[in-house]
Design a protein around this motif. Structure first.
Motif, PDB file in Angstrom:
ATOM      1  N   ASP A 115       0.824  -1.212   0.000  1.00  0.00           N
ATOM      2  CA  ASP A 115       0.000   0.000   0.000  1.00  0.00           C
ATOM      3  C   ASP A 115       0.856   1.258   0.000  1.00  0.00           C
ATOM      4  O   ASP A 115       0.488   2.272  -0.607  1.00  0.00           O
ATOM      5  CB  ASP A 115      -0.927  -0.002   1.220  1.00  0.00           C
ATOM      6  CG  ASP A 115      -2.073  -0.985   1.093  1.00  0.00           C
ATOM      7  OD1 ASP A 115      -2.313  -1.461  -0.037  1.00  0.00           O
ATOM      8  OD2 ASP A 115      -2.713  -1.306   2.113  1.00  0.00           O
ATOM      9  N   GLN A 121      -6.455 -12.504  -2.494  1.00  0.00           N
ATOM     10  CA  GLN A 121      -7.529 -12.059  -3.388  1.00  0.00           C
ATOM     11  C   GLN A 121      -8.451 -11.067  -2.686  1.00  0.00           C
ATOM     12  O   GLN A 121      -8.885 -10.084  -3.291  1.00  0.00           O
ATOM     13  CB  GLN A 121      -8.312 -13.276  -3.886  1.00  0.00           C
ATOM     14  CG  GLN A 121      -7.501 -14.186  -4.795  1.00  0.00           C
ATOM     15  CD  GLN A 121      -8.164 -15.524  -5.070  1.00  0.00           C
ATOM     16  OE1 GLN A 121      -9.169 -15.861  -4.452  1.00  0.00           O
ATOM     17  NE2 GLN A 121      -7.605 -16.287  -5.989  1.00  0.00           N
ATOM     18  N   GLU A 122      -8.733 -11.309  -1.410  1.00  0.00           N
ATOM     19  CA  GLU A 122      -9.570 -10.379  -0.645  1.00  0.00           C
ATOM     20  C   GLU A 122      -8.909  -9.013  -0.512  1.00  0.00           C
ATOM     21  O   GLU A 122      -9.601  -7.989  -0.385  1.00  0.00           O
ATOM     22  CB  GLU A 122      -9.856 -10.963   0.740  1.00  0.00           C
ATOM     23  CG  GLU A 122     -10.781 -12.173   0.718  1.00  0.00           C
ATOM     24  CD  GLU A 122     -10.888 -12.853   2.067  1.00  0.00           C
ATOM     25  OE1 GLU A 122     -10.170 -12.423   3.015  1.00  0.00           O
ATOM     26  OE2 GLU A 122     -11.658 -13.824   2.189  1.00  0.00           O
ATOM     27  N   GLU A 123      -7.574  -8.999  -0.548  1.00  0.00           N
ATOM     28  CA  GLU A 123      -6.833  -7.738  -0.456  1.00  0.00           C
ATOM     29  C   GLU A 123      -6.606  -7.100  -1.823  1.00  0.00           C
ATOM     30  O   GLU A 123      -5.880  -6.113  -1.950  1.00  0.00           O
ATOM     31  CB  GLU A 123      -5.485  -7.985   0.234  1.00  0.00           C
ATOM     32  CG  GLU A 123      -5.590  -8.405   1.694  1.00  0.00           C
ATOM     33  CD  GLU A 123      -6.066  -7.275   2.596  1.00  0.00           C
ATOM     34  OE1 GLU A 123      -6.107  -6.116   2.132  1.00  0.00           O
ATOM     35  OE2 GLU A 123      -6.389  -7.550   3.759  1.00  0.00           O
ATOM     36  N   GLY A 124      -7.208  -7.658  -2.855  1.00  0.00           N
ATOM     37  CA  GLY A 124      -7.120  -7.064  -4.182  1.00  0.00           C
ATOM     38  C   GLY A 124      -5.944  -7.524  -5.015  1.00  0.00           C
ATOM     39  O   GLY A 124      -5.656  -6.924  -6.059  1.00  0.00           O
ATOM     40  N   ILE A 125      -5.254  -8.575  -4.568  1.00  0.00           N
ATOM     41  CA  ILE A 125      -4.115  -9.103  -5.329  1.00  0.00           C
ATOM     42  C   ILE A 125      -4.578 -10.344  -6.094  1.00  0.00           C
ATOM     43  O   ILE A 125      -5.046 -11.312  -5.478  1.00  0.00           O
ATOM     44  CB  ILE A 125      -2.944  -9.458  -4.392  1.00  0.00           C
ATOM     45  CG1 ILE A 125      -2.445  -8.188  -3.693  1.00  0.00           C
ATOM     46  CG2 ILE A 125      -1.806 -10.118  -5.167  1.00  0.00           C
ATOM     47  CD1 ILE A 125      -1.332  -8.427  -2.708  1.00  0.00           C
ATOM     48  N   PRO A 126      -4.464 -10.351  -7.425  1.00  0.00           N
ATOM     49  CA  PRO A 126      -4.980 -11.464  -8.235  1.00  0.00           C
ATOM     50  C   PRO A 126      -4.097 -12.702  -8.139  1.00  0.00           C
ATOM     51  O   PRO A 126      -3.439 -13.109  -9.107  1.00  0.00           O
ATOM     52  CB  PRO A 126      -4.991 -10.880  -9.648  1.00  0.00           C
ATOM     53  CG  PRO A 126      -3.858  -9.888  -9.639  1.00  0.00           C
ATOM     54  CD  PRO A 126      -3.873  -9.283  -8.263  1.00  0.00           C
TER      55      PRO A 126
END
Length: 252
Positions: free
Chosen positions: A80, A104-109
């Motif tokens: 971040d 994935q929940e943190e926006g990382i694919p």
């Protein structure tokens, strides 16, 4: 075996320990929290400066592998700060479904293969041909070298990014005694097992007649070598995998 009414010792570190205790409590079990280690973020100024530098260079890697949920939690803070938008061209990988899901929940694919362990990940076809590929392994200090060594043998150029320390927790005999009547002991790592053995030996406790649930063949074999008489191997370290192993047990 029905878990309802059984007493189970949960040894995984926080914050997962309280989550596991809540999970098994909803099933009618009596969970006893007994974390065998604490997870502490790296705080040394020089080490933090090096960590930040490595994060600024994270776009240079072909693969970035996270070994645990703790690695994800600490990495997110740095990402971040250093990368308002994630760099393109990086394959983000989690070891196990739980770690991958948190990414994935943190926006990382992130992606992974089936299985929950380092050994399972090493069987993934995506990591077989790594000649001249750059791999970053995000983990805690003192982690096992198995993953990095294996990837280097496949031609990868491997670097490590250590974001936290694991410290063993010391328990008194009275603290351990609350679990003397437990039916099951949940172990989620080899290091956790070693810390439990040390704590039991220090306080002259003998729990080897209890059933121990191990998250992998490696940890199960360690428990057997330590003299545990009833060792059950779960398909992973997550709560559902542990429950699956318990369901297959005969009542005790």
């Amino acid at each position: 075996m029905q878990i309802s009414g059984k007493t189970i010792v949960i040894t995984r570190p926080e914050p997962e320990n309280q989550h596991s205790c809540a999970f098994f409590k909803t099933l009618g079990a009596n969970p006893i929290p007994l974390p065998m280690m604490a997870i502490c973020p790296i705080s040394d100024t020089q080490k933090c400066a090096s960590i930040q530098s490595q994060f600024f260079d994270i776009d240079l890697y072909d693969f970035v592998i996270f070994v645990s949920k703790n690695a994800v939690r600490e990495a997110i803070k740095w990402l971040d700060r250093c990368w308002p938008m994630l760099p393109e061209g990086v394959v983000w990988v989690g070891i196990g479904k739980g770690t991958t899901q948190l990414l994935q929940e943190e926006g990382i694919p992130a992606t992974t293969n089936s299985g929950q362990t380092t050994e399972d990940l090493l069987r993934w076809s995506a990591l077989r041909q790594l000649e001249n590929k750059k791999v970053l392994i995000i983990r805690g200090e003192g982690g096992r070298p198995t993953l990095g060594d294996s990837l280097e043998q496949r031609g990868a150029k491997v670097n490590y990014l250590n974001l936290y320390e694991r410290t063993s927790l010391d328990y008194s005999k009275s603290q351990l005694s609350q679990a003397d009547s437990a039916n099951l002991i949940l172990i989620t790592s080899g290091e956790g097992l070693e810390n439990l053995q040390a704590s039991l030996a220090k306080n002259v406790k003998m729990w080897c007649d209890k059933t121990i649930i191990a998250p992998s063949q490696r940890v199960a074999e360690m428990a057997i070598r330590h003299g545990w008489q009833s060792v059950v191997q779960a398909p992973g370290a997550d709560d559902n995998s542990i429950l699956q192993a318990i369901d297959c047990l005969q009542d005790i």
